[in-house]
Design an enzyme around this catalytic site. Sequence first.
Site, PDB file in Angstrom:
ATOM      1  N   TYR A 126      30.575 -14.436  -7.330  1.00  0.00           N
ATOM      2  CA  TYR A 126      31.861 -15.125  -7.178  1.00  0.00           C
ATOM      3  C   TYR A 126      32.185 -15.719  -5.908  1.00  0.00           C
ATOM      4  O   TYR A 126      33.461 -16.139  -5.597  1.00  0.00           O
ATOM      5  CB  TYR A 126      33.105 -14.054  -7.618  1.00  0.00           C
ATOM      6  N   LYS A 173      22.420  -2.890 -10.751  1.00  0.00           N
ATOM      7  CA  LYS A 173      21.074  -3.544 -11.164  1.00  0.00           C
ATOM      8  C   LYS A 173      20.358  -3.270  -9.623  1.00  0.00           C
ATOM      9  O   LYS A 173      19.386  -4.185  -9.629  1.00  0.00           O
ATOM     10  CB  LYS A 173      21.059  -4.651 -11.658  1.00  0.00           C
ATOM     11  N   ASP A 206      22.568  -2.662 -17.863  1.00  0.00           N
ATOM     12  CA  ASP A 206      22.226  -3.025 -19.149  1.00  0.00           C
ATOM     13  C   ASP A 206      22.236  -1.664 -20.143  1.00  0.00           C
ATOM     14  O   ASP A 206      22.913  -1.658 -21.114  1.00  0.00           O
ATOM     15  CB  ASP A 206      20.871  -3.658 -19.315  1.00  0.00           C
ATOM     16  N   ASP A 230      33.282  -8.288 -14.607  1.00  0.00           N
ATOM     17  CA  ASP A 230      33.733  -9.313 -15.817  1.00  0.00           C
ATOM     18  C   ASP A 230      33.086  -9.112 -17.000  1.00  0.00           C
ATOM     19  O   ASP A 230      34.071  -9.226 -18.147  1.00  0.00           O
ATOM     20  CB  ASP A 230      33.309 -10.749 -15.471  1.00  0.00           C
TER      21      ASP A 230
END
Length: 345
Positions: A126, A173, A206, A230
């Site tokens: 962002y 991640k 995930d 988000d």
Amino acid sequence: MARQITLIPGDGIGPEVADATVRAVEAAGASIEWERVEAGEHALAEYGRLIPDEVYASLEATRIGLKGPTATPIAGGHQSINVALRKKLGLYVNFRPVRMLPGLKTRYCDVPLDMVIFRENTEDLYAGLEHEIIPGVVESLKIITHNASMRIARASFEYARHEGRSKVTAIHKANIMKLSDGLFLKCCREVSAEFPEIDYQELIVDNACMQLVMRPEKFDILVMPNLYGDIISDLAAGLVGGLGIVPGANMGDHHAIFEAVHGTAPDIAGKGLANPTALMQSAVLMLEHIGEREPAARLQAALRQVYAAGEHLTGDVGGRASTAEFTDAVIAEIARVREPAEVGD
Ligand code: ATP
């Protein structure tokens, strides 16, 4: 003396849910003077600016905002309004409590859920740093800093301690983004060491998505960088009945803006169909933040009662009521609870 609050109705369904929320907050007995200012596409058309100076001036004075969703034109190089406000006012914590409302049957979840998402609010993808290297090849920069990661991690653990919660899960991640998400995790671990009474857990994003669908009741406090926040927020909203429900707060050291997780919902804007629950629950967070505890409790209790009764719910949660009918039901419930107390006074 009435507390001044900046009200930004916004675009799309924003004005509808903002008007409904103002009515409910006033019925709940909060002593508030609203300073109404425009930001978004509406403001761009009228004043030539997505965020006119009055918006910043008002927030500078009041320090607290209640905000509907705002649209940012995709073309034209405009920075997202939310990103601009969060950066300018240093609103580094995005706080999103995800709770089931009584009586609401959702397709995905039949266990009571109560989890809180802490989303880093100022950096990651962002940061808006994108460029075209050569035609056909673009690059977006993912920025993760020690400072921003430490302060969001600390905010999540402090909240957990303050509220007597038991577990914080960091979502990442780092197996792929070893440096950026690796730094985020390193900060979470460092902060977790200061809170030995709180369990600390890490989950790859995930896997976190799957676990949230399969075993959502296992989650307590979640902390994560901006983009995962988000996506996970919308997933979590889906578990408890959709975007019409989940509230949010953007908080910094000096200012706070309370707003729903949902966007402008152009498909239903102007039709009187929007569910104002998410903004009403954001207003509950705002009232608690400014110390208006009784009106906050009244509004929250009335919402829970209207959901438990299930007779005046909007279409997104399986009912047939309009925004106004739902709001009238919430206000009637507040009045029902308030009247006996006032007669006895
Ligand atoms: P943004 O990009 O601004 O987040 P979006 O179009 O991706 O916006 P939303 O505007 O949040 O997403 O809407 C997604 C879907 O959820 C739409 O179909 C919309 O009708 C529905 N929705 C969102 N908020 C509400 C609400 N308050 N009441 C009823 N339905 C809603």
